[in-house]
Design a protein around this motif. Sequence first.
Motif, PDB file in Angstrom:
ATOM      1  N   GLU A 122       1.122  -0.941  -0.333  1.00 37.57           N
ATOM      2  CA  GLU A 122       0.101   0.147   0.055  1.00 37.57           C
ATOM      3  C   GLU A 122       0.998   1.126  -0.127  1.00 37.57           C
TER       4      GLU A 122
ATOM      5  N   TRP B  60     -15.806  -4.394  -3.911  1.00 42.25           N
ATOM      6  CA  TRP B  60     -14.951  -4.103  -3.988  1.00 42.25           C
ATOM      7  C   TRP B  60     -13.419  -3.959  -2.904  1.00 42.25           C
ATOM      8  N   GLU B  61     -13.773  -4.805  -2.083  1.00 38.51           N
ATOM      9  CA  GLU B  61     -12.665  -4.460  -1.070  1.00 38.51           C
ATOM     10  C   GLU B  61     -12.200  -5.914  -0.998  1.00 38.51           C
ATOM     11  N   ARG B  62     -13.204  -7.305  -1.521  1.00 33.74           N
ATOM     12  CA  ARG B  62     -12.082  -8.305  -2.353  1.00 33.74           C
ATOM     13  C   ARG B  62     -11.836  -8.556  -3.304  1.00 33.74           C
ATOM     14  N   LEU B  63     -11.941  -7.620  -4.251  1.00 35.53           N
ATOM     15  CA  LEU B  63     -11.096  -7.003  -5.906  1.00 35.53           C
ATOM     16  C   LEU B  63     -10.236  -6.539  -5.324  1.00 35.53           C
ATOM     17  N   TYR B  64     -10.106  -5.311  -4.367  1.00 34.14           N
ATOM     18  CA  TYR B  64      -9.169  -4.170  -3.937  1.00 34.14           C
ATOM     19  C   TYR B  64      -7.924  -4.995  -3.230  1.00 34.14           C
ATOM     20  N   ALA B  65      -8.733  -6.118  -1.855  1.00 33.30           N
ATOM     21  CA  ALA B  65      -7.288  -7.372  -1.096  1.00 33.30           C
ATOM     22  C   ALA B  65      -7.508  -7.997  -2.585  1.00 33.30           C
TER      23      ALA B  65
ATOM     24  N   ALA C 116      -6.518  -8.534  -5.150  1.00 28.79           N
ATOM     25  CA  ALA C 116      -5.683  -8.310  -6.107  1.00 28.79           C
ATOM     26  C   ALA C 116      -4.100  -7.268  -5.749  1.00 28.79           C
ATOM     27  N   GLY C 117      -3.930  -7.362  -4.274  1.00 28.30           N
ATOM     28  CA  GLY C 117      -2.892  -6.640  -3.508  1.00 28.30           C
ATOM     29  C   GLY C 117      -2.333  -8.664  -2.697  1.00 28.30           C
TER      30      GLY C 117
END
Length: 574
Positions: A77, A117-122, A124-125
């Motif tokens: 991050e 969105w959180e599943r996509l964001y986390a 991807a990380g």
Amino acid sequence: MHSATLSPAARDRSMAVLGSGHELDVLVIGGGVTGAGCALDAVTRGLSVGLVEARDWASGTSSRSSKLIHGGLRYLEMLDFGLVREALRERGLLVQRLAPHLVRPVPFLYPLRHRGWERLYAGAGVLLYDAMSLSSGNSRGVPAHRHLSRRGALQACPSLRPDALTGALQYYDAQVDDARLVTFLVRTAAQHGAHPVSRAQVVGFLRDGARVVGARVHDLETDRVYEVRARQVINATGVWTDDTQALIGADGHFQVRASKGIHLVVPRDRIRSETGLILRTEKSVLFVIPWGRHWLIGTTDTDWDLSKAHPAATSGDIDYLLEHVNAVLATPLTRDDVEGVYAGLRPLVSGESALTAKLSREHSVATPAPGLVVVAGGKYTTYRVMARDAVDQAVRGLGGGLPASCTDRLPLLGADGYVARWNQRQGLAQQHGMSVERMEHLLRRYGTLVDEVLELLRDDPTLAEPMEGAEDYLRVEVLYAVTAEGARHLEDVLTRRTHISIETFDRGLQAARSAAALMAEPLGWTAEQVEREVAHYTARVRAERAAHEQPDDESADAARSEAPEVVPAAALPA
């Protein structure tokens, strides 16, 4: 053939070499993971090397970590991709080649609180995290991540509150017995010819004009001062870097700032889970880490400018961790569930940020005076890279022309043949009349050096009995800690060679006397010395418990300081 030991006699021989007046190529100051790594790196390039530590091996930061070998998800991050890639490469090396007996994969569950969105964001990380581990020049060494539904997450961790998550991600990092890894680094360095001495405090530097040509070393065990000469000196003292630099009056080109992190230890049955947890807090991240028959819960991240030797956890620190972990647990933890508490200091190279959590974990190397190299900052996972860079700098001071670092290809003692020995664990257990679980415990602590431990049982079968008040450990492990692993005092055994001090509700008090009795013969203790060691350890536990009831750092530090050092530090020049 037996491996190099850190026996009392070996310590005497190393001290005699250091104090002989013969000039070493390199003297390393600091017996944490970085200093031990420097000694191993230097000696395996063909240099003559001394290593001194003012207290016990790993007695500072290197025994009080989160016990993780990881790339640092949160640094993604911060867009610190270089640091993450470097750390992931080191993770792969440690798990697969350098120390598979001490470093192993561990799963973590990251609960998702928002849909979409959180599943996509986390996700991807974590996908990037796995991809970077593969592209780091070393294979991953741990399983790949996976996505879980809420139901799948609750099956993996039944103790989670169903309303605390909508689903989860599970990924892997690795964990380490931090103090034991340092001991193995020191022993491996000794095996290759280094001369390590603990309880040996640097009280000044030797100069030839502007050049540093060695150090004055006070042997705290014998109360003698030696002049140790070296062509290059490496200061790897972590949070003590500025204090060590003050002995020479040289600007270190950077300042090291201490950040306190505390951890709680609770029994494994208090949280029903097959996986660790990683949770976000408003300041950083919080881990719940499987640790044998226990869980480690941590950590905090707060500025600290009091006693570096014994950072103290406050009542507020403990409540902070309990509050944040209880936010996701169906059955909250209470103070009565806490077996152990430990606090450590991270050495951070000072930056402009007012918050220690935002300071970079990258390390720095400098030469503040000819003949002196300083290395500071960094993180446990990248100790080998820090050591390599520091020794590279020292080699330049020696005129160059020496081999490059080879420690990325050098398994530590106990690592060679470990997989085969692990596969033989059932036969080994049967041969020595113990359970497979007990043999697994020994293999994970000693690797292939388990044969040296088992050999002691042939001479004295009573050493196969569990320790009184700490049945996870055998009596033989206390004896081996003294005869092979450099333990000089009772606290060395109960807090670093074993983890009895944080893995029992009485903090090791019941085990203290029997452990001291086992240590007495190889260390030549009288009955009075045995009593003194037990009294000191008892006072330490009392002081730590008192600190944990205090509301702030100042009062906690004062309470912890009530217990005197088992070996007082030498007075330094004003």
